[in-house]
Motif scaffolding. Structure first.
Motif, PDB file in Angstrom:
ATOM      1  N   GLU A 148       0.826  -1.250   0.054  1.00 18.71           N
ATOM      2  CA  GLU A 148       0.205   0.032   0.025  1.00 18.71           C
ATOM      3  C   GLU A 148       0.806   1.244   0.001  1.00 18.71           C
ATOM      4  O   GLU A 148       2.160   1.220   0.138  1.00 18.71           O
ATOM      5  CB  GLU A 148      -0.887   0.004   1.219  1.00 18.71           C
ATOM      6  CG  GLU A 148      -1.836  -1.411   1.321  1.00 18.71           C
ATOM      7  CD  GLU A 148      -2.803  -1.524   0.193  1.00 18.71           C
ATOM      8  OE1 GLU A 148      -3.183  -0.541  -0.233  1.00 18.71           O
ATOM      9  OE2 GLU A 148      -3.458  -2.553   0.243  1.00 18.71           O
ATOM     10  N   ALA A 149       0.233   2.310  -0.190  1.00 23.50           N
ATOM     11  CA  ALA A 149       0.847   3.813  -0.264  1.00 23.50           C
ATOM     12  C   ALA A 149       1.842   3.652   1.149  1.00 23.50           C
ATOM     13  O   ALA A 149       0.999   3.596   2.194  1.00 23.50           O
ATOM     14  CB  ALA A 149      -0.080   4.854  -0.531  1.00 23.50           C
ATOM     15  N   PRO A 150       2.913   4.275   1.134  1.00 24.87           N
ATOM     16  CA  PRO A 150       3.542   4.614   2.459  1.00 24.87           C
ATOM     17  C   PRO A 150       2.796   5.537   3.410  1.00 24.87           C
ATOM     18  O   PRO A 150       2.178   6.474   2.815  1.00 24.87           O
ATOM     19  CB  PRO A 150       5.010   5.294   2.158  1.00 24.87           C
ATOM     20  CG  PRO A 150       5.220   4.692   0.575  1.00 24.87           C
ATOM     21  CD  PRO A 150       3.895   4.601   0.082  1.00 24.87           C
ATOM     22  N   LEU A 151       3.020   5.394   4.672  1.00 26.03           N
ATOM     23  CA  LEU A 151       2.280   6.499   5.554  1.00 26.03           C
ATOM     24  C   LEU A 151       3.289   7.627   5.843  1.00 26.03           C
ATOM     25  O   LEU A 151       2.779   8.514   6.430  1.00 26.03           O
ATOM     26  CB  LEU A 151       2.289   5.580   6.912  1.00 26.03           C
ATOM     27  CG  LEU A 151       1.175   4.330   6.716  1.00 26.03           C
ATOM     28  CD1 LEU A 151       0.795   3.844   8.041  1.00 26.03           C
ATOM     29  CD2 LEU A 151      -0.320   4.787   5.743  1.00 26.03           C
ATOM     30  N   SER A 152       4.448   7.565   5.478  1.00 26.90           N
ATOM     31  CA  SER A 152       5.443   8.620   5.494  1.00 26.90           C
ATOM     32  C   SER A 152       5.006  10.004   4.791  1.00 26.90           C
ATOM     33  O   SER A 152       4.494   9.958   3.844  1.00 26.90           O
ATOM     34  CB  SER A 152       6.956   8.286   5.302  1.00 26.90           C
ATOM     35  OG  SER A 152       6.838   8.075   3.874  1.00 26.90           O
TER      36      SER A 152
END
Length: 200
Positions: free
Chosen positions: A150-154
């Motif tokens: 999934e898309a990074p949370l950073s």
């Protein structure tokens, strides 16, 4: 001093015992593959299996230690803005892009980038293990074992800081896989500190 790793590239350098490595996502949602080898014996290398054994979790963050294949402490995570990283998936490669993205002229990926920058240290392709993928978001279903990327949370400016527990050779990338980075390729910054108090 901040050093920038350009998109879809990598670098390698030595980090002395007791020094700190700050890995920065300057624009957000960009993964960085990290490897660590004993600087005095490169047959000793970061191990996800040993680390999982001793941490009792696959979700690693502040306070966790990344162990070597010889059960020695290589790096300790001492600060972590994000708390979500991956240590399951291998560095992306030409085969990754050929098999998963159907690319006819695939990029060499993080594996090729790491092989190139680690070669001057005498480290061959076959000695490259699974990387600690800073900022990579790989949720795992606890019942089925299925996972997804999934898309990074950073967010822009988020960091993770490691303390070297021995003299190490670090391999570090700005990841090349579209899915890992929410569809775009961005740089990664890093800073080497002698003292934790120097970390902003």
């Amino acid at each position: 001093m901040t050093t920038t790793i350009e998109p879809r590239s990598g670098t390698a350098f030595k980090l002395g015992k007791g020094q700190f490595l700050e890995v920065v996502d300057p624009q957000g949602q960009q993964v960085s593959d990290l490897l660590a080898f004993n600087a005095h014996d490169t047959a000793e290398v970061i191990s996800n299996g040993r680390t999982f054994d001793y941490a009792d979790t696959i979700y690693l963050t502040t306070g966790h230690v990344l162990y070597s294949n010889r059960s020695n402490r290589l790096l300790e995570i001492v600060r972590d803005d994000v708390g979500t990283h991956d240590f399951l998936l291998t560095p992306c490669s030409q085969d990754t892009f050929r098999l998963l993205y159907d690319e006819l002229e695939p990029h060499q990926g993080c594996f090729g980038n790491l092989a190139g920058v680690l070669a001057p240290f005498g480290i061959t392709e076959d000695e490259i293990p699974c990387a600690f993928n800073c900022f990579m978001n790989v949720p795992v279903d606890g019942k089925t074992g299925k996972f997804s990327v999934e898309a990074p949370l950073s967010k822009a400016g988020d960091t993770i800081v490691f303390k070297a527990m021995m003299d190490v050779i670090i391999g570090l990338t700005a990841c090349s896989a579209p899915k890992s980075n929410n569809g775009s390729f961005k740089p990664i910054d890093y800073i080497i500190h002698d003292h934790l108090d120097d970390v902003a």
